[in-house]
Design a protein around this motif. Structure first.
Motif, PDB file in Angstrom:
ATOM      1  N   VAL A 198     -55.655  32.957  -2.205  1.00 45.47           N
ATOM      2  CA  VAL A 198     -57.080  32.704  -1.967  1.00 45.47           C
ATOM      3  C   VAL A 198     -57.926  33.358  -3.054  1.00 45.47           C
ATOM      4  CG1 VAL A 198     -58.998  33.086  -0.377  1.00 45.47           C
ATOM      5  CG2 VAL A 198     -56.759  32.445   0.512  1.00 45.47           C
ATOM      6  N   THR A 199     -57.558  34.574  -3.458  1.00 49.31           N
ATOM      7  CA  THR A 199     -58.290  35.255  -4.522  1.00 49.31           C
ATOM      8  C   THR A 199     -58.238  34.459  -5.813  1.00 49.31           C
ATOM      9  OG1 THR A 199     -57.790  37.416  -3.556  1.00 49.31           O
ATOM     10  CG2 THR A 199     -58.456  37.377  -5.867  1.00 49.31           C
ATOM     11  N   LEU A 200     -57.039  34.023  -6.187  1.00 46.37           N
ATOM     12  CA  LEU A 200     -56.895  33.204  -7.392  1.00 46.37           C
ATOM     13  C   LEU A 200     -57.642  31.885  -7.242  1.00 46.37           C
ATOM     14  CD1 LEU A 200     -55.659  32.717 -10.154  1.00 46.37           C
ATOM     15  CD2 LEU A 200     -53.595  31.861  -9.017  1.00 46.37           C
ATOM     16  N   GLY A 201     -57.629  31.318  -6.041  1.00 46.15           N
ATOM     17  CA  GLY A 201     -58.353  30.074  -5.803  1.00 46.15           C
ATOM     18  C   GLY A 201     -59.849  30.231  -5.999  1.00 46.15           C
ATOM     19  N   ILE A 202     -60.393  31.353  -5.542  1.00 49.41           N
ATOM     20  CA  ILE A 202     -61.826  31.602  -5.721  1.00 49.41           C
ATOM     21  C   ILE A 202     -62.174  31.709  -7.194  1.00 49.41           C
ATOM     22  CG2 ILE A 202     -63.672  33.270  -5.304  1.00 49.41           C
ATOM     23  CD1 ILE A 202     -62.264  33.949  -2.663  1.00 49.41           C
ATOM     24  N   PHE A 203     -61.401  32.500  -7.927  1.00 46.19           N
ATOM     25  CA  PHE A 203     -61.665  32.648  -9.357  1.00 46.19           C
ATOM     26  C   PHE A 203     -61.518  31.322 -10.091  1.00 46.19           C
ATOM     27  CE2 PHE A 203     -60.183  37.321  -9.009  1.00 46.19           C
ATOM     28  CZ  PHE A 203     -61.455  37.690  -8.614  1.00 46.19           C
ATOM     29  N   SER A 204     -60.498  30.536  -9.723  1.00 49.24           N
ATOM     30  CA  SER A 204     -60.281  29.249 -10.376  1.00 49.24           C
ATOM     31  C   SER A 204     -61.394  28.271 -10.055  1.00 49.24           C
ATOM     32  CB  SER A 204     -58.926  28.664  -9.939  1.00 49.24           C
ATOM     33  OG  SER A 204     -57.864  29.527 -10.260  1.00 49.24           O
ATOM     34  N   PHE A 205     -61.832  28.258  -8.801  1.00 46.16           N
ATOM     35  CA  PHE A 205     -62.910  27.351  -8.411  1.00 46.16           C
ATOM     36  C   PHE A 205     -64.196  27.676  -9.159  1.00 46.16           C
ATOM     37  CE2 PHE A 205     -66.545  26.121  -5.861  1.00 46.16           C
ATOM     38  CZ  PHE A 205     -66.234  24.831  -5.480  1.00 46.16           C
ATOM     39  N   ILE A 206     -64.547  28.955  -9.209  1.00 44.96           N
ATOM     40  CA  ILE A 206     -65.781  29.350  -9.884  1.00 44.96           C
ATOM     41  C   ILE A 206     -65.705  29.049 -11.375  1.00 44.96           C
ATOM     42  CG2 ILE A 206     -67.225  31.331 -10.497  1.00 44.96           C
ATOM     43  CD1 ILE A 206     -66.553  32.530  -7.788  1.00 44.96           C
ATOM     44  N   ALA A 207     -64.541  29.307 -11.989  1.00 42.97           N
ATOM     45  CA  ALA A 207     -64.384  29.025 -13.414  1.00 42.97           C
ATOM     46  C   ALA A 207     -64.512  27.534 -13.692  1.00 42.97           C
ATOM     47  CB  ALA A 207     -63.033  29.542 -13.903  1.00 42.97           C
ATOM     48  N   SER A 208     -63.912  26.706 -12.845  1.00 46.08           N
ATOM     49  CA  SER A 208     -64.010  25.255 -13.025  1.00 46.08           C
ATOM     50  C   SER A 208     -65.417  24.754 -12.741  1.00 46.08           C
ATOM     51  CB  SER A 208     -62.996  24.544 -12.114  1.00 46.08           C
ATOM     52  OG  SER A 208     -63.080  23.149 -12.248  1.00 46.08           O
ATOM     53  N   TRP A 209     -66.051  25.313 -11.714  1.00 44.19           N
ATOM     54  CA  TRP A 209     -67.405  24.890 -11.348  1.00 44.19           C
ATOM     55  C   TRP A 209     -68.403  25.200 -12.461  1.00 44.19           C
ATOM     56  CZ3 TRP A 209     -69.340  22.246  -7.181  1.00 44.19           C
ATOM     57  CH2 TRP A 209     -70.733  22.251  -7.009  1.00 44.19           C
ATOM     58  N   ASN A 210     -68.268  26.361 -13.083  1.00 41.84           N
ATOM     59  CA  ASN A 210     -69.207  26.783 -14.121  1.00 41.84           C
ATOM     60  C   ASN A 210     -68.824  26.307 -15.516  1.00 41.84           C
ATOM     61  OD1 ASN A 210     -70.800  28.200 -12.263  1.00 41.84           O
ATOM     62  ND2 ASN A 210     -69.591  30.066 -12.502  1.00 41.84           N
ATOM     63  N   ASN A 211     -67.687  25.638 -15.632  1.00 39.57           N
ATOM     64  CA  ASN A 211     -67.208  25.227 -16.952  1.00 39.57           C
ATOM     65  C   ASN A 211     -68.147  24.184 -17.572  1.00 39.57           C
ATOM     66  OD1 ASN A 211     -65.675  24.830 -19.236  1.00 39.57           O
ATOM     67  ND2 ASN A 211     -64.128  23.579 -18.205  1.00 39.57           N
ATOM     68  N   PHE A 212     -68.649  24.495 -18.725  1.00 44.61           N
ATOM     69  CA  PHE A 212     -69.511  23.558 -19.458  1.00 44.61           C
ATOM     70  C   PHE A 212     -68.865  23.091 -20.757  1.00 44.61           C
ATOM     71  CE2 PHE A 212     -72.624  23.025 -22.906  1.00 44.61           C
ATOM     72  CZ  PHE A 212     -73.330  21.928 -22.432  1.00 44.61           C
ATOM     73  N   PHE A 213     -68.110  23.962 -21.410  1.00 49.13           N
ATOM     74  CA  PHE A 213     -67.604  23.677 -22.742  1.00 49.13           C
ATOM     75  C   PHE A 213     -66.655  22.476 -22.748  1.00 49.13           C
ATOM     76  CE2 PHE A 213     -64.459  24.406 -26.150  1.00 49.13           C
ATOM     77  CZ  PHE A 213     -65.316  24.368 -27.239  1.00 49.13           C
ATOM     78  N   THR A 214     -65.627  22.503 -21.902  1.00 50.22           N
ATOM     79  CA  THR A 214     -64.640  21.420 -21.897  1.00 50.22           C
ATOM     80  C   THR A 214     -65.246  20.080 -21.486  1.00 50.22           C
ATOM     81  OG1 THR A 214     -62.902  23.039 -21.397  1.00 50.22           O
ATOM     82  CG2 THR A 214     -62.371  20.713 -21.075  1.00 50.22           C
ATOM     83  N   PRO A 215     -66.025  19.987 -20.391  1.00 47.89           N
ATOM     84  CA  PRO A 215     -66.665  18.705 -20.076  1.00 47.89           C
ATOM     85  C   PRO A 215     -67.593  18.220 -21.183  1.00 47.89           C
ATOM     86  CG  PRO A 215     -66.741  20.151 -18.176  1.00 47.89           C
ATOM     87  CD  PRO A 215     -66.253  20.987 -19.322  1.00 47.89           C
TER      88      PRO A 215
END
Length: 279
Positions: A198-215
């Protein structure tokens, strides 16, 4: 001065510092959300603590000027959820194989993972774009989800966590009972590793949600824009004087992250604490 008195004084100052830090974190976010409910004229008059009544008006301004926030929200949510599940599952599966088996080149593999963690995405984006272009996957959600299959930072975290919670006797008992290795992973190890997952999931979700560079590099169709990309459009001249609408757009991107943290914050503490303790 006795030991208890010194301890109470130290604790008091620690609490004061923590309260100050909490205020410094919460106040900007609260003002952002409040300004999303105020009109431009109200914002120009100064700071307000209480929400106003212009949130729907600000949303109409964004919609009238072509900013499709619901679509951007769905795009970000879909990419983040799928990427999170893939990242957590693949990372913990790789970590289980690393911890449960003593194979040749094990330490070399671990060192390779550490090296990959140190390489920023900006250095690899050109090669990744060319690879996706040859596969015909540019301007698709798949190009944003595929990096979740090989998230080096997530694998490193999962290895650290599994090394702390791995119980060899349970795994051996499962093998004696005839369970497959995948069965042991799913039925024995993953239930134990829920806080870390769950901890890794939270960090991964936030990183993907805030990701601007790759999109920004991979996506060209505006209907496939994520929320961070739509927020970038708020810098255009068409929105420059609509401060309330700008704050509302920014607030919409922040609210899901806040909700995720509030719901799963207890797992963050327990997950990181467990991953840092080894027997």
């Amino acid at each position: 001065m006795g030991y208890n008195a010194r301890t109470n004084i130290t604790r008091f100052f620690i609490y004061i510092v923590l309260i100050i830090l909490l205020i410094l974190v919460i106040v900007p976010i609260w003002l952002l959300l409040v300004n999303g409910t105020r009109s431009t004229s109200e914002i120009q008059q100064g700071i307000a603590i209480l929400p106003s009544t212009h949130m729907l008006d600000n949303y109409r301004i964004l919609s009238a000027r072509g900013l499709n926030l619901p679509r951007g929200f769905f795009n970000s949510l879909f990419i983040s959820v799928v990427s999170t599940f893939i990242t957590v599952y693949i990372s913990f599966l790789a970590a289980y194989g690393f911890v449960a088996y003593n194979f040749r080149g094990r330490q070399l593999f671990r060192g390779f993972v550490v090296v990959l963690v140190l390489i920023p995405m900006q250095l690899a984006i050109i090669g990744y774009f060319q690879y996706m272009s040859r596969l015909g996957l540019t301007d698709t959600f798949a190009s944003l989800i595929f990096p979740a299959l090989a998230a080096a930072g997530a694998v490193f975290f999962a290895i650290q966590y599994f090394e702390a919670i791995y119980i060899k006797d349970l795994v051996e008992a499962g093998r004696i009972d005839g369970a497959s290795e995948l069965g042991i992973f799913h039925r024995v190890m993953m239930p134990i590793a829920v806080p870390g997952a769950v901890t890794l999931g939270i960090f991964s979700f936030i990183a993907s949600w805030n990701n601007f560079f790759t999109p920004f590099i991979m996506i060209s169709s505006i209907e496939k824009y994520t929320l961070p990309m739509l927020v970038q459009l708020l810098r255009g001249d068409v929105y420059r004087t609509e401060y309330g609408a700008i704050y509302l757009g920014l607030g919409i991107t922040v609210v899901p992250v806040i909700l995720i943290y509030l719901i799963f914050s207890r797992y963050i503490i327990s997950g990181i604490a467990m991953g840092s303790v080894k027997e």
